[in-house]
Scaffold this motif. Sequence first.
Motif, mmCIF file in Angstrom:
data_model
loop_
_atom_site.group_PDB
_atom_site.id
_atom_site.type_symbol
_atom_site.label_atom_id
_atom_site.label_comp_id
_atom_site.label_asym_id
_atom_site.label_seq_id
_atom_site.Cartn_x
_atom_site.Cartn_y
_atom_site.Cartn_z
ATOM 1 N N UNK A 44 0.618 -6.148 4.129
ATOM 2 C CA UNK A 44 0.073 -5.127 5.020
ATOM 3 C C UNK A 44 -1.144 -4.451 4.413
ATOM 4 N N UNK A 50 11.368 -2.616 12.164
ATOM 5 C CA UNK A 50 12.006 -2.468 10.860
ATOM 6 C C UNK A 50 11.046 -1.948 9.796
ATOM 7 N N UNK A 51 9.773 -2.263 9.925
ATOM 8 C CA UNK A 51 8.797 -1.760 8.955
ATOM 9 C C UNK A 51 7.484 -1.559 9.702
ATOM 10 N N UNK A 52 6.438 -1.238 8.938
ATOM 11 C CA UNK A 52 5.143 -1.101 9.600
ATOM 12 C C UNK A 52 4.883 0.298 10.101
ATOM 13 N N UNK A 87 14.263 -11.760 7.640
ATOM 14 C CA UNK A 87 15.408 -11.341 8.458
ATOM 15 C C UNK A 87 15.106 -10.084 9.282
ATOM 16 N N UNK A 88 13.903 -9.548 9.130
ATOM 17 C CA UNK A 88 13.572 -8.296 9.808
ATOM 18 C C UNK A 88 12.725 -8.565 11.048
ATOM 19 N N UNK A 123 13.834 7.848 8.493
ATOM 20 C CA UNK A 123 13.166 6.581 8.734
ATOM 21 C C UNK A 123 12.539 6.071 7.443
ATOM 22 N N UNK A 124 12.926 4.870 6.999
ATOM 23 C CA UNK A 124 12.229 4.287 5.867
ATOM 24 C C UNK A 124 10.879 3.803 6.381
ATOM 25 N N UNK A 134 18.115 -3.262 3.184
ATOM 26 C CA UNK A 134 16.822 -2.697 2.782
ATOM 27 C C UNK A 134 15.729 -3.324 3.629
ATOM 28 N N UNK A 135 14.906 -2.493 4.243
ATOM 29 C CA UNK A 135 13.912 -2.992 5.191
ATOM 30 C C UNK A 135 12.490 -2.811 4.729
ATOM 31 N N UNK A 136 12.232 -1.761 3.974
ATOM 32 C CA UNK A 136 10.848 -1.463 3.636
ATOM 33 C C UNK A 136 10.696 -1.230 2.147
ATOM 34 N N UNK A 147 2.150 -10.997 6.513
ATOM 35 C CA UNK A 147 3.409 -10.635 5.882
ATOM 36 C C UNK A 147 3.099 -9.402 5.040
ATOM 37 N N UNK A 182 12.142 1.902 0.092
ATOM 38 C CA UNK A 182 13.320 2.263 0.872
ATOM 39 C C UNK A 182 14.312 2.780 -0.143
ATOM 40 N N UNK A 229 19.865 -7.475 1.171
ATOM 41 C CA UNK A 229 20.568 -7.714 2.442
ATOM 42 C C UNK A 229 21.855 -6.914 2.523
ATOM 43 N N UNK A 277 0.807 -1.225 0.000
ATOM 44 C CA UNK A 277 0.000 0.000 0.000
ATOM 45 C C UNK A 277 0.845 1.283 0.000
ATOM 46 N N UNK A 278 2.025 1.224 0.597
ATOM 47 C CA UNK A 278 2.854 2.432 0.657
ATOM 48 C C UNK A 278 3.496 2.712 -0.696
ATOM 49 N N UNK A 302 -3.487 -0.996 5.136
ATOM 50 C CA UNK A 302 -3.823 0.160 5.970
ATOM 51 C C UNK A 302 -5.342 0.226 6.130
ATOM 52 N N UNK A 362 9.888 -8.385 1.361
ATOM 53 C CA UNK A 362 9.459 -9.793 1.532
ATOM 54 C C UNK A 362 10.575 -10.753 1.131
ATOM 55 N N UNK A 363 11.632 -10.797 1.959
ATOM 56 C CA UNK A 363 12.775 -11.681 1.661
ATOM 57 C C UNK A 363 12.342 -13.137 1.683
ATOM 58 N N UNK A 381 7.024 1.812 5.476
ATOM 59 C CA UNK A 381 6.266 1.036 4.511
ATOM 60 C C UNK A 381 6.144 -0.407 4.933
ATOM 61 N N UNK A 382 5.927 -1.286 3.944
ATOM 62 C CA UNK A 382 5.815 -2.713 4.220
ATOM 63 C C UNK A 382 7.227 -3.274 4.349
ATOM 64 N N UNK A 383 7.347 -4.410 4.976
ATOM 65 C CA UNK A 383 8.668 -5.032 5.052
ATOM 66 C C UNK A 383 9.028 -5.575 3.675
ATOM 67 N N UNK A 430 12.222 5.233 16.216
ATOM 68 C CA UNK A 430 13.027 4.653 15.166
ATOM 69 C C UNK A 430 14.393 5.334 15.182
ATOM 70 N N UNK A 450 20.095 7.520 2.915
ATOM 71 C CA UNK A 450 19.289 6.302 3.026
ATOM 72 C C UNK A 450 18.078 6.605 3.890
#
Lengths: 201, 694
Positions: free
Chosen positions: B149, B74-76, B106-107, A193-194, A135-137, B147, A140, A131, A63-64, B151, A200-201, A196-198, B225, A153
């Motif tokens: 999301x 890490x997210x959310x 990994x997050x 701060x990044x 990258x987390x979101x 996993x 990002x 990795x 969604x982000x 809103x 998806x690794x 959004x969604x994580x 954060x 970043x």
Amino acid sequence: MLQAFFRVFLITLAFVAGSAIAAPRVGESAPDFTGVDTQSKTHRLADYRGKTVVLEWTNHDCPYVRKHYGAGNMQEQQREAAAQGAIWLSVISSAPGQQGYVSPGEADELTRSRKAAPHAVLLDPEGRIGRAFGAKTTPHLYIIDEAGKLVYMGGIDSITTADPADISKATQYVRVALRERAAGQPVTTPVTRPYGCSVKY
Amino acid sequence: MKTKPGLFAIIFWLVWLLALAAPPAHGAATVSTPHATVTLLSEQPQATPGQTLWLGLRFKLIPHWHVYWRNPGASGAAPVIRWTLPEGWTAGDLHWPVPQRIPVGPLTNYGYEEAVTLLVPVRIPEGPLPAGPLTLTADAEWLVCRVECIPESGRLTLELPHPGSPTVGDPATQRLFAAARAQWPEADRVTGRYRLAGDAQTITLEAPGLAVDDRDEVWFAAYEWGPVDPSGAQSRQTTAEGLVLRVPAGDLPPAGDVPLDGLVVVETRDGGAPARRGYAVRLEARPAATGTSETLGLMTALGFAFLGGLILNVMPCVLPVLGIKVLGFVREAGANHRRRVGHGLSYGAGILLSFLALAAALLLLRAGGASLGWGFQLQSPVLVALLAYLMLLVGLNLSGVFAVGAGLMGAGQALTAGSGLFNTFATGVLAAVVASPCTAPFMGTALGFAITRPAGAALAVFLALGVGFALPVVLLSLWPAQVRWLPKPGPWMKTFQQALAFPLYATAAWLLWVLSQQTDARAYGAALAGLVAVALAAWLYGQWQPRGWRLGLLGAALTVVLLLLLRPVAGSDVAVPARADPERLTWSEARVRELTAAGRPVFVNFTAAWCITCQVNERVALATENTRRLFADRAVAYLVADWTRRDPAITRQLERHGRSGVPLYLWYAPGSETPVVLPPLLTEGIVAEALQSL
């Protein structure tokens, strides 16, 4: 004694494991990577020495990400970056079966339908580039300068909601940073701060 | 019989009327989405002016989905609520239950699965309530994720009845609020500090007050954060000091001089689902910032240390040693000048090296993370007992119960007996050791300053103390003419020597009194028995002058006996008995914060039983009739921080004010959160003047 040794071993192990997703630091060299785009073309970060590189992690179902593509914000910034001579690479690190995972054809179709303008879309289903950069979101964003140093970043902008109405009120960090770089100035807000969604690794 | 149907009808009518008149006892508004059912609830059934009304936003989630904590990780994204309330009503901050860690590949994220209730206090102003319906509206936005999301958002509206309306409290709602509060982190119980590694990759957190079981899992989550990477592995150590956590720094590591706020979460896994306890902590940056106006300059500290060293010579614990030195000079009035100077200097060297060794040991321990201040040697009951035994031994030696070869007492004898420089050096060491309990009570300020400084400055201050301490005797060795006014050697010297034993006995008695404040009766008894064992060993030694293996046997026997006797001393830990005296509250950072927040003036007395300056100040300035009346008149909260035994929380507070020892007196004027530091020597006048600033 043996127990103490074992504990130290475990702690070391934990740190090694933990470092697998450790983020690079602004001001330091960005991790070099090799990635394959939707046209099976190989891109190496080192190939772009002398140019500014923008990395954008994305997942079209998040969604982000939709917030910024739906409102045209991401595409607009991609075009601006290209006009300034920067290389914009969108990266998809979703693993097969996870949300956002796409085939090369689907990725090109997304670029077409959304009128996106990245230099290329890198497919990273094993999450190696993700990795390496921590990258987390999605989204990002990372900016790498001409010398290969990481200069930004974080998030695309300053308001961390999924509401497109907030885009116009937010500080567009990436746009500001690219303009500052183009003017030969240091980036005033290099880490944000990044959101959004994580990834998806 | 006739009335019965009528009665039933009336009851039925009443119940029906009540059901109509009382809107759903607790207004509750609900919004449902495919993933969540969100309900807005009020704890109190009706609005009361001047009171705090608690509202709760309850999320009930379908299995495997979660919403986020204030720092989503890490997210959310954390839920956001915008309130629309009646005129003048104000909503406070959301109160978040302790979150769980939710791994996503990994997050790591922080959030809640299944259900969570976020509470918010709403202040209702005094005075009449607005006319018409009391409508509370929450526009809530939340991100719900498995996993992927989604809103979501919703508008929840609640109508509260005016006071006096017939409403009934709903036990289910009360239970829900109680359950939510039970999941809040514990506030104000744990304090700590953090240190950022040089490469800004790791943060070391210390929460000394927190004892955790080895099997517990412990992790730290920052409120915001940036400073901490939620996804990296954290490792922990449990030291004697308490908990030490190594946490990977985040994208924006803390600046190193600002406090770090967050939660320490302890998860206990006993078979089933983990039980989670959270502790809200404010971690101060290390090294602790010191109040600049309060700290001594290095030169001043050096001066104080030198003076302090001079004064040490007349302390009851050291005076006898000095006396013996002087006796020595009297005896050898005609001796070779060069040899005399050599002995004087080796005595000085013994003192200086001892002080340096002590300082170095202290600095090393502190570098290792131990929270020690000056006076630490009196905070360990075992050390206090051993020092008391040492005083007794030296005293018995002076009393003539035993003599040590060329003389323990015999720096003086050593000179005349012509034995080596080593003996005078050893006397210097002995003088420094017997002086150590006396430095803490009187030299807290200068030495406390010293050990919070960089190593070089710290060593310099200790050296200055040693120089001051050694100077009188070294000078006497250089110019023995100064002792000519003393009578000629003769029998008076023996009497004088025996008299000198009593200041040492007095010191031993004082140390035992300190010990009595630190241990329980059983351990104290054992320590007293140790005194007898030491005296017996000394007497045996004096009687038979054993040598070789016999001496070894005597020494070993005494050691074993003392080890056995001191075990309960080492083990006993007396909680400071809560004083019933309402005028004397036990200090804690939380209590100070509470009292100052409530606008009370606060006076804090940092003291210890072994701190003589503290005791004097209490007698002459604090416990006096005038000061007590002054405190009572102005409703001053008098807090006592007792440092008789080790207490890292107090040590840290002392350091924050540039001290590493007691006494310290803090005065918080009403409504002020930053205290005024009063001088270490108090008078009634100083206290009264400080209170004038009210």
